[in-house]
Scaffold this motif. Structure first.
Motif, short mmCIF file in Angstrom:
data_model
loop_
_atom_site.label_atom_id
_atom_site.label_comp_id
_atom_site.label_asym_id
_atom_site.label_seq_id
_atom_site.Cartn_x
_atom_site.Cartn_y
_atom_site.Cartn_z
N THR A 184 52.29 34.57 70.79
CA THR A 184 53.73 34.83 70.68
C THR A 184 54.53 33.76 71.43
OG1 THR A 184 53.68 36.37 72.56
CG2 THR A 184 53.48 37.31 70.34
N GLY A 185 54.04 33.33 72.58
CA GLY A 185 54.72 32.28 73.34
C GLY A 185 54.73 30.95 72.59
N LEU A 186 53.62 30.60 71.98
CA LEU A 186 53.55 29.37 71.20
C LEU A 186 54.48 29.43 69.99
CD1 LEU A 186 52.19 26.61 70.91
CD2 LEU A 186 50.41 27.72 69.56
N ALA A 187 54.53 30.57 69.32
CA ALA A 187 55.43 30.72 68.18
C ALA A 187 56.89 30.56 68.60
CB ALA A 187 55.21 32.07 67.50
N LEU A 188 57.26 31.18 69.72
CA LEU A 188 58.63 31.03 70.23
C LEU A 188 58.89 29.59 70.68
CD1 LEU A 188 58.92 34.34 72.26
CD2 LEU A 188 60.21 33.75 70.22
N PHE A 189 57.90 28.98 71.30
CA PHE A 189 58.03 27.59 71.75
C PHE A 189 58.29 26.66 70.58
CE2 PHE A 189 55.83 23.52 72.70
CZ PHE A 189 56.61 23.11 73.75
N ILE A 190 57.52 26.81 69.52
CA ILE A 190 57.68 25.95 68.34
C ILE A 190 59.04 26.16 67.69
CG2 ILE A 190 56.82 25.57 65.99
CD1 ILE A 190 53.98 26.06 67.17
N LYS A 191 59.48 27.39 67.60
CA LYS A 191 60.74 27.67 66.92
C LYS A 191 61.96 27.24 67.72
CE LYS A 191 63.35 31.15 64.45
NZ LYS A 191 63.38 32.49 63.92
#
Length: 123
Positions: free
Chosen positions: A52-59
């Motif tokens: 979830t952190g990586l997804a938020l980071f990318i977005k």
């Protein structure tokens, strides 16, 4: 994959539950079956936190990429300190330094998360 980045609720839920489960596991006796189960549960939450952190980071990193990157690194450091506490306890060595580093890294990570544009505005 939009459910991962539509809000921060899943990410916040996963790290809050992960920290609670970690604290429960770390305070159990070393030979306890509950400790072994809780360690596995917290490791599942590590995966959920990172995804979830990586997804938020990318977005959302386009807004303030440097702070998002620093927060991501401190998040990984926090997980590392949690594992170091487990490792030191398993060897019956003092884990006090890693408890302190865990607390500091959690505070920095949460403060950065709340400060960033997509975070909750607490201060």
């Amino acid at each position: 994959m939009d459910f991962l980045t539509s809000s921060t609720h899943l990410h916040i839920f996963s790290w809050v539950v992960g920290i609670i489960v970690f604290l429960i596991a770390a305070t159990q006796p070393l030979d306890s079956k509950v400790r072994k189960i809780m360690k596995m549960v917290v490791r599942v939450f590590y995966i959920l936190i990172i995804i979830t952190g990586l997804a938020l980071f990318i977005k959302f990193m386009s807004g303030d990429a440097a702070l998002y990157g620093i927060k991501f690194i401190f998040g990984i450091v926090t997980i590392g300190m949690m594992e170091m506490v487990f490792a030191r306890q398993a060897k019956n060595k003092s884990a006090q330094l890693f408890w302190i580093l865990f607390a500091v890294s959690v505070l920095i990570t949460v403060a950065l998360g709340f400060h960033l544009p997509f975070g909750l505005k607490l201060f």
